[in-house]
Design a protein around this motif. Structure first.
Motif, mmCIF file in Angstrom:
data_model
loop_
_atom_site.group_PDB
_atom_site.id
_atom_site.type_symbol
_atom_site.label_atom_id
_atom_site.label_comp_id
_atom_site.label_asym_id
_atom_site.label_seq_id
_atom_site.Cartn_x
_atom_site.Cartn_y
_atom_site.Cartn_z
ATOM 1 N N ASP A 126 -14.561 2.588 3.128
ATOM 2 C CA ASP A 126 -13.925 1.954 4.290
ATOM 3 C C ASP A 126 -13.678 0.474 4.027
ATOM 4 O O ASP A 126 -14.376 -0.169 3.246
ATOM 5 C CB ASP A 126 -14.783 2.143 5.547
ATOM 6 C CG ASP A 126 -15.897 1.116 5.671
ATOM 7 O OD1 ASP A 126 -16.567 0.852 4.662
ATOM 8 O OD2 ASP A 126 -16.098 0.575 6.770
ATOM 9 N N TYR A 127 -12.643 -0.033 4.676
ATOM 10 C CA TYR A 127 -12.284 -1.446 4.618
ATOM 11 C C TYR A 127 -11.964 -1.900 6.031
ATOM 12 O O TYR A 127 -11.297 -1.185 6.779
ATOM 13 C CB TYR A 127 -11.043 -1.664 3.745
ATOM 14 C CG TYR A 127 -11.229 -1.287 2.295
ATOM 15 C CD1 TYR A 127 -11.552 -2.252 1.354
ATOM 16 C CD2 TYR A 127 -11.082 0.022 1.874
ATOM 17 C CE1 TYR A 127 -11.726 -1.914 0.024
ATOM 18 C CE2 TYR A 127 -11.257 0.375 0.544
ATOM 19 C CZ TYR A 127 -11.573 -0.599 -0.373
ATOM 20 O OH TYR A 127 -11.745 -0.264 -1.686
ATOM 21 N N GLN A 128 -12.431 -3.096 6.398
ATOM 22 C CA GLN A 128 -12.119 -3.667 7.705
ATOM 23 C C GLN A 128 -11.243 -4.891 7.510
ATOM 24 O O GLN A 128 -11.448 -5.666 6.571
ATOM 25 C CB GLN A 128 -13.389 -4.048 8.458
ATOM 26 C CG GLN A 128 -13.110 -4.495 9.882
ATOM 27 C CD GLN A 128 -14.383 -4.781 10.657
ATOM 28 O OE1 GLN A 128 -15.454 -4.965 10.076
ATOM 29 N NE2 GLN A 128 -14.270 -4.818 11.972
ATOM 30 N N PHE A 129 -10.264 -5.064 8.402
ATOM 31 C CA PHE A 129 -9.351 -6.200 8.322
ATOM 32 C C PHE A 129 -10.067 -7.435 8.861
ATOM 33 O O PHE A 129 -10.364 -7.530 10.052
ATOM 34 C CB PHE A 129 -8.080 -5.916 9.135
ATOM 35 C CG PHE A 129 -6.971 -6.870 8.845
ATOM 36 C CD1 PHE A 129 -6.205 -6.721 7.704
ATOM 37 C CD2 PHE A 129 -6.683 -7.910 9.706
ATOM 38 C CE1 PHE A 129 -5.169 -7.589 7.417
ATOM 39 C CE2 PHE A 129 -5.656 -8.785 9.437
ATOM 40 C CZ PHE A 129 -4.890 -8.628 8.293
ATOM 41 N N ARG A 130 -10.377 -8.364 7.952
ATOM 42 C CA ARG A 130 -11.054 -9.619 8.302
ATOM 43 C C ARG A 130 -10.446 -10.737 7.475
ATOM 44 O O ARG A 130 -10.120 -10.538 6.295
ATOM 45 C CB ARG A 130 -12.558 -9.545 8.008
ATOM 46 C CG ARG A 130 -13.287 -8.507 8.803
ATOM 47 C CD ARG A 130 -14.766 -8.523 8.473
ATOM 48 N NE ARG A 130 -14.957 -8.368 7.038
ATOM 49 C CZ ARG A 130 -15.799 -7.541 6.459
ATOM 50 N NH1 ARG A 130 -16.555 -6.776 7.186
ATOM 51 N NH2 ARG A 130 -15.922 -7.472 5.163
ATOM 52 N N SER A 131 -10.288 -11.892 8.076
ATOM 53 C CA SER A 131 -9.749 -13.068 7.381
ATOM 54 C C SER A 131 -8.413 -12.757 6.704
ATOM 55 O O SER A 131 -8.173 -13.098 5.554
ATOM 56 C CB SER A 131 -10.748 -13.608 6.349
ATOM 57 O OG SER A 131 -11.957 -13.955 6.970
ATOM 58 N N ASN A 132 -7.561 -12.049 7.440
ATOM 59 C CA ASN A 132 -6.188 -11.764 7.019
ATOM 60 C C ASN A 132 -6.078 -10.845 5.803
ATOM 61 O O ASN A 132 -5.088 -10.893 5.078
ATOM 62 C CB ASN A 132 -5.413 -13.062 6.781
ATOM 63 C CG ASN A 132 -3.949 -12.904 7.082
ATOM 64 O OD1 ASN A 132 -3.569 -12.088 7.916
ATOM 65 N ND2 ASN A 132 -3.127 -13.656 6.395
ATOM 66 N N GLU A 133 -7.105 -10.029 5.545
ATOM 67 C CA GLU A 133 -7.028 -9.038 4.469
ATOM 68 C C GLU A 133 -8.050 -7.931 4.731
ATOM 69 O O GLU A 133 -8.993 -8.111 5.495
ATOM 70 C CB GLU A 133 -7.277 -9.670 3.100
ATOM 71 C CG GLU A 133 -8.685 -10.180 2.898
ATOM 72 C CD GLU A 133 -8.893 -10.822 1.528
ATOM 73 O OE1 GLU A 133 -7.967 -10.843 0.715
ATOM 74 O OE2 GLU A 133 -10.005 -11.292 1.287
ATOM 75 N N TYR A 134 -7.846 -6.785 4.099
ATOM 76 C CA TYR A 134 -8.806 -5.689 4.216
ATOM 77 C C TYR A 134 -9.949 -5.929 3.243
ATOM 78 O O TYR A 134 -9.732 -6.048 2.042
ATOM 79 C CB TYR A 134 -8.135 -4.342 3.941
ATOM 80 C CG TYR A 134 -7.283 -3.885 5.097
ATOM 81 C CD1 TYR A 134 -7.860 -3.246 6.190
ATOM 82 C CD2 TYR A 134 -5.916 -4.106 5.108
ATOM 83 C CE1 TYR A 134 -7.104 -2.833 7.267
ATOM 84 C CE2 TYR A 134 -5.145 -3.700 6.186
ATOM 85 C CZ TYR A 134 -5.747 -3.066 7.251
ATOM 86 O OH TYR A 134 -4.988 -2.672 8.326
#
Length: 105
Positions: free
Chosen positions: A5-13
């Motif tokens: 899984d990847y979460q969108f944080r600081s303008n990127e996944y």
């Protein structure tokens, strides 16, 4: 199959805390995450056979069957499929978002 899984944080996944290997055929028999509904419009069956054309149509989970504690935001789920747990066969990137309704009590 490797699930990451990847979460969108600081303008990127950015890679999240979930990463695990699971057998593809075991996944088809699971009742979690609305998997029976998601594969209801497909011909995916185990064992996977050479020379058979498989399809999945309208792959869409029902949100009521998802875990309750997923944080709100934008998510990417990457599924890496391996042959003999060694050779990469294909991968799928699935983008989604989680929003909870605001209720006034």
């Amino acid at each position: 199959m490797l699930v990451t899984d990847y979460q969108f944080r600081s303008n990127e996944y950015r890679k999240g805390p979930i990463e695990f290997m699971i057998g593809l055929c075991f996944t088809f028999t699971s009742k979690d995450f609305d998997i029976p509904h998601m594969f209801s419009n497909s011909n995916m069956k185990c064992p996977i056979q050479k020379g058979v054309h498989y399809y999945i149509y309208k792959l869409s989970p029902n949100a009521t069957n998802m875990p309750l504690l997923i944080p709100e935001g934008r998510w990417k789920l990457q599924l890496d499929f391996f042959y003999l747990n060694q050779y990469s066969a294909l991968y799928v990137e699935w983008y989604s978002g989680v929003e909870y309704p605001i209720t006034f009590g």
